[in-house]
Design an enzyme around this catalytic site. Structure first.
Site, PDB file in Angstrom:
ATOM      1  N   ASP A 210       1.138  -3.054  -5.878  1.00  0.00           N
ATOM      2  CA  ASP A 210       0.706  -2.079  -4.883  1.00  0.00           C
ATOM      3  C   ASP A 210      -0.540  -1.346  -5.371  1.00  0.00           C
ATOM      4  O   ASP A 210      -0.457  -0.422  -6.177  1.00  0.00           O
ATOM      5  CB  ASP A 210       1.832  -1.073  -4.614  1.00  0.00           C
ATOM      6  CG  ASP A 210       1.444  -0.047  -3.561  1.00  0.00           C
ATOM      7  OD1 ASP A 210       0.471  -0.297  -2.824  1.00  0.00           O
ATOM      8  OD2 ASP A 210       2.123   0.998  -3.471  1.00  0.00           O
TER       9      ASP A 210
ATOM     10  N   LYS B 146      -5.061   3.636  -4.901  1.00  0.00           N
ATOM     11  CA  LYS B 146      -4.511   4.471  -5.964  1.00  0.00           C
ATOM     12  C   LYS B 146      -5.536   4.612  -7.089  1.00  0.00           C
ATOM     13  O   LYS B 146      -6.443   3.792  -7.233  1.00  0.00           O
ATOM     14  CB  LYS B 146      -3.237   3.830  -6.537  1.00  0.00           C
ATOM     15  CG  LYS B 146      -2.057   3.750  -5.597  1.00  0.00           C
ATOM     16  CD  LYS B 146      -0.885   3.075  -6.305  1.00  0.00           C
ATOM     17  CE  LYS B 146       0.304   2.863  -5.382  1.00  0.00           C
ATOM     18  NZ  LYS B 146       0.967   4.124  -5.028  1.00  0.00           N
TER      19      LYS B 146
ATOM     20  N   ASP C 243      -1.091   3.308   1.732  1.00  0.00           N
ATOM     21  CA  ASP C 243      -0.266   3.353   0.530  1.00  0.00           C
ATOM     22  C   ASP C 243       1.186   3.705   0.844  1.00  0.00           C
ATOM     23  O   ASP C 243       1.998   3.853  -0.053  1.00  0.00           O
ATOM     24  CB  ASP C 243      -0.854   4.367  -0.466  1.00  0.00           C
ATOM     25  CG  ASP C 243      -0.283   4.218  -1.858  1.00  0.00           C
ATOM     26  OD1 ASP C 243       0.261   3.133  -2.160  1.00  0.00           O
ATOM     27  OD2 ASP C 243      -0.356   5.176  -2.649  1.00  0.00           O
TER      28      ASP C 243
ATOM     29  N   GLU D 188       3.248   1.643   2.444  1.00  0.00           N
ATOM     30  CA  GLU D 188       3.443   0.302   2.997  1.00  0.00           C
ATOM     31  C   GLU D 188       4.892  -0.178   2.947  1.00  0.00           C
ATOM     32  O   GLU D 188       5.291  -1.050   3.722  1.00  0.00           O
ATOM     33  CB  GLU D 188       2.550  -0.703   2.255  1.00  0.00           C
ATOM     34  CG  GLU D 188       3.080  -1.234   0.936  1.00  0.00           C
ATOM     35  CD  GLU D 188       3.258  -0.166  -0.139  1.00  0.00           C
ATOM     36  OE1 GLU D 188       4.144  -0.338  -0.995  1.00  0.00           O
ATOM     37  OE2 GLU D 188       2.524   0.844  -0.127  1.00  0.00           O
TER      38      GLU D 188
ATOM     39  N   ARG E 189       7.793   1.185   3.732  1.00  0.00           N
ATOM     40  CA  ARG E 189       8.572   1.444   4.940  1.00  0.00           C
ATOM     41  C   ARG E 189       8.167   0.501   6.063  1.00  0.00           C
ATOM     42  O   ARG E 189       8.978   0.170   6.944  1.00  0.00           O
ATOM     43  CB  ARG E 189       8.395   2.906   5.359  1.00  0.00           C
ATOM     44  CG  ARG E 189       6.989   3.281   5.785  1.00  0.00           C
ATOM     45  CD  ARG E 189       6.716   4.771   5.744  1.00  0.00           C
ATOM     46  NE  ARG E 189       6.756   5.309   4.376  1.00  0.00           N
ATOM     47  CZ  ARG E 189       6.545   6.584   4.077  1.00  0.00           C
ATOM     48  NH1 ARG E 189       6.256   7.444   5.031  1.00  0.00           N
ATOM     49  NH2 ARG E 189       6.604   6.987   2.833  1.00  0.00           N
TER      50      ARG E 189
END
Length: 576
Positions: free
Chosen positions: A344, A351, A421, A423, A425
């Site tokens: 991620d 991030k 970010d 993602e 859910r």
């Protein structure tokens, strides 16, 4: 006799030093184990041969239970393979008589009927006699740390776990297994200078073999084959989950992850595997998984595994363990859903450098449900189980989903992306919609994910946060956590009060909250819940395990035990 008094005195001094003052060397010892973890073997051999091969013995249990073992002096030879002097064991036990979880170590001569053996490293690991209501009665987290710290860097170790009769053994095996992860890319197994070697052994440098056995309340070795099998399989499931979480994303792409899954069940006729991959996801309406993963090199995919228990197992369900579920839910199937974001970056909501490190762990939810599913299948759990893995990499690139994009999820609802970010859910919502729309026999849908940092604020590093559609499921999940050692605790459940956080002017909802201080962890779960098919009549359980999913940069295998307890797998209920 003077010789033994001298040894007992030395034991008191050594035990006291290790128990109360030797904290820093133990910490260094734990770190050094990581280089050796790939060559650590764990077995649950019930034969007495293991005690004679051991170069070290670790006895772990409640302080009161250890006292009972020590008092049975006539059983020392059958337990250890030699006869340590009672004064040594008594002195060790007295040195760890505090209220906390403490370990005492000593090197003892091996006097006994067997062939002469080198001096033996003996450890007593004492966990609290009493714990509070939100902890496992045997303090499994503490037990895991203590066993790891007490193990030498190489050799053959006999771990003896003293358990009361009412506690299932398999959760204890999980606690021990998670202490010895499999994955390592280190090129050297050389010990650090701070490690000490007690005695000699014939093992290769860095090879550690751990034999685990259990003593019941009468001090007898547990030999029940079904219980021992549950221990072995549960440990395999946890080490599988830990290995997947620890594997770096270059090696564990979505494609390679899928191959791992196929390899696990290639010779198992009870498991059927389906896949929806790449652009086929878009074509079939899985806009959440597709949009999150479309910017990566390897395509996103939804893996659907279905386990049908063998007929002879189903016929024997009259003797199955009781659970808190209603009869209807007990007879129905269960759907397990795991977030499998293999890496991620945050997507275009990128991030930071520090924030990205460790994001290989973002597939921990999928690893947990996969490990639990694998173990449930191997134990021939008498219940139909489905597993849905949402595999994707949240990457950046020209095809990545953009903040402000509006996507259509499998539920048919539209979502305005205001944070790429958030993602997890999104992918879970597609799978939850799939499970609740297509499977009429499903009575419970469980999704598991490293979903929010807010979970750690809500329930801490050891307890997952859970949302459930009913108090009954909530209680069942908490009990399953206390049984398995995969602890969990309820979050605020109030969708009608929190759904305003996702309000959008141009879509059915946004994917991230407006106010991050308003029960953010609960909001994330409610987003997923909003995609449940309106005709679904069963229950739903959301498990956010961002905190307990990893520890000290390692995967913990969280979720395996919780799943096994929720599906009432053999070995995960009170012992008869």
């Amino acid at each position: 006799m003077n010789f033994f008094r001298g040894v007992a005195y030395c034991a008191i001094m050594i035990a006291s030093t290790n128990a109360f003052t030797n904290i820093r060397p133990l910490a260094r010892h734990v770190v050094s184990q990581l280089a050796l973890s790939a060559s650590t073997n764990i077995s649950f051999d019930t034969s007495t041969d293991v005690r004679d091969k051991a170069t070290s013995t670790i006895v772990v249990g409640r302080h009161s239970t250890l006292k009972q073992v020590i008092d049975r002096q006539d059983g020392y030879v059958s337990l250890f393979g030699f006869r340590p002097h009672p004064d040594i064991l008594s002195s060790m036990h007295e040195s760890i008589s505090g209220s906390g979880s403490v370990t005492s170590h000593v090197v003892v001569p091996t006097v006994g009927p067997a062939a002469p053996r080198p001096p033996h490293r003996l450890s007593l690991c004492s966990v609290k006699n009493k714990v509070t209501r939100n902890n496992h009665p045997l303090s499994l987290h503490a037990m895991s740390d203590m066993v790891k710290s007490a193990c030498p860097s190489k050799g053959v170790v006999h771990v003896i776990v003293c358990v009361e009769d009412e506690f299932p053994l398999a959760p204890v095996s999980i606690a021990i297994a998670r202490a010895f992860p499999l994955f390592s890319k280190k090129t050297s197994s050389k010990k650090s200078s701070s490690d000490e070697s007690d005695g000699e052994d014939d093992s290769e440098d860095g090879e550690l073999t751990i034999h685990v056995s259990f003593l019941d309340s009468q001090g007898m070795r547990v030999k029940n084959e079904l219980e021992i099998k549950a221990c072995k399989v549960a440990a395999e499931g946890v080490r599988l989950a830990c290995r997947l979480v620890d594997t770096h994303p270059e090696e564990l792409t979505t494609t390679k992850y899928a191959k791992e899954v196929h390899a696990l069940f290639e010779n198992d006729d009870t498991v059927m595997i389906e896949e929806i991959v790449g652009e086929e996801l878009e074509e079939k309406g899985y806009g959440g998984i597709w949009n999150v993963g479309k910017g990566a090199t390897d395509p996103p995919r939804l893996m659907i595994l279905t386990y049908e228990p063998p007929n002879d197992v189903v016929e024997d369900t009259t003797d199955a363990e009781e659970s808190e579920h209603s009869e209807d839910n007990e007879a129905s199937s269960i759907a397990l859903i795991g977030k499998g974001i293999v890496y991620d970056t945050g997507g275009l909501a990128l991030k930071s450098r520090v924030g990205q490190c460790g994001m290989k762990h973002d597939m921990g939810g999928s690893a947990g449900v996969l490990g639990g599913f694998y173990a449930a299948v191997k134990l021939q759990t008498p219940r139909k189980i489905r597993l849905l893995l949402c595999l994707a990499e949240n990457a950046i690139g020209p095809k990545a989903v953009r903040n402000d994009d509006i996507i259509t999820q499998y539920s048919g609802k539209t979502v305005e992306i205001n944070n790429s970010d958030a993602e997890g859910r999104i992918v879970l919502s597609d799978a939850v919609a799939h499970a609740t729309r297509h499977y009429d026999d499903v009575g419970l849908v469980v999704d598991m994910a490293t979903l929010t940092g807010a979970q750690l604020v809500s329930t801490g590093k050891l307890h997952a946060g859970i949302l459930a559609t009913s108090e009954e499921v909530e209680r069942t999940a908490v009990k399953a956590g206390l049984t398995s050692g995969d602890l969990c605790y309820p979050l605020l459940y109030a969708p009608e009060l929190l759904k305003k956080e996702f309000a959008s002017k141009v879509a059915d909802m946004k994917n991230s909250v407006k106010d991050r201080s308003n029960a953010q962890c609960s909001c994330a779960g409610h987003f997923i819940e909003s995609h449940i098919d309106p005709n679904y009549k069963g229950e739903w359980l959301h498990v956010d395990m961002a905190g307990p999913g990893s520890k000290a940069e390692r995967g913990t295998g969280y979720g395996v035990g919780l799943v096994l307890s929720l599906v009432s797998a053999p070995g995960f209920s009170e012992r008869s």
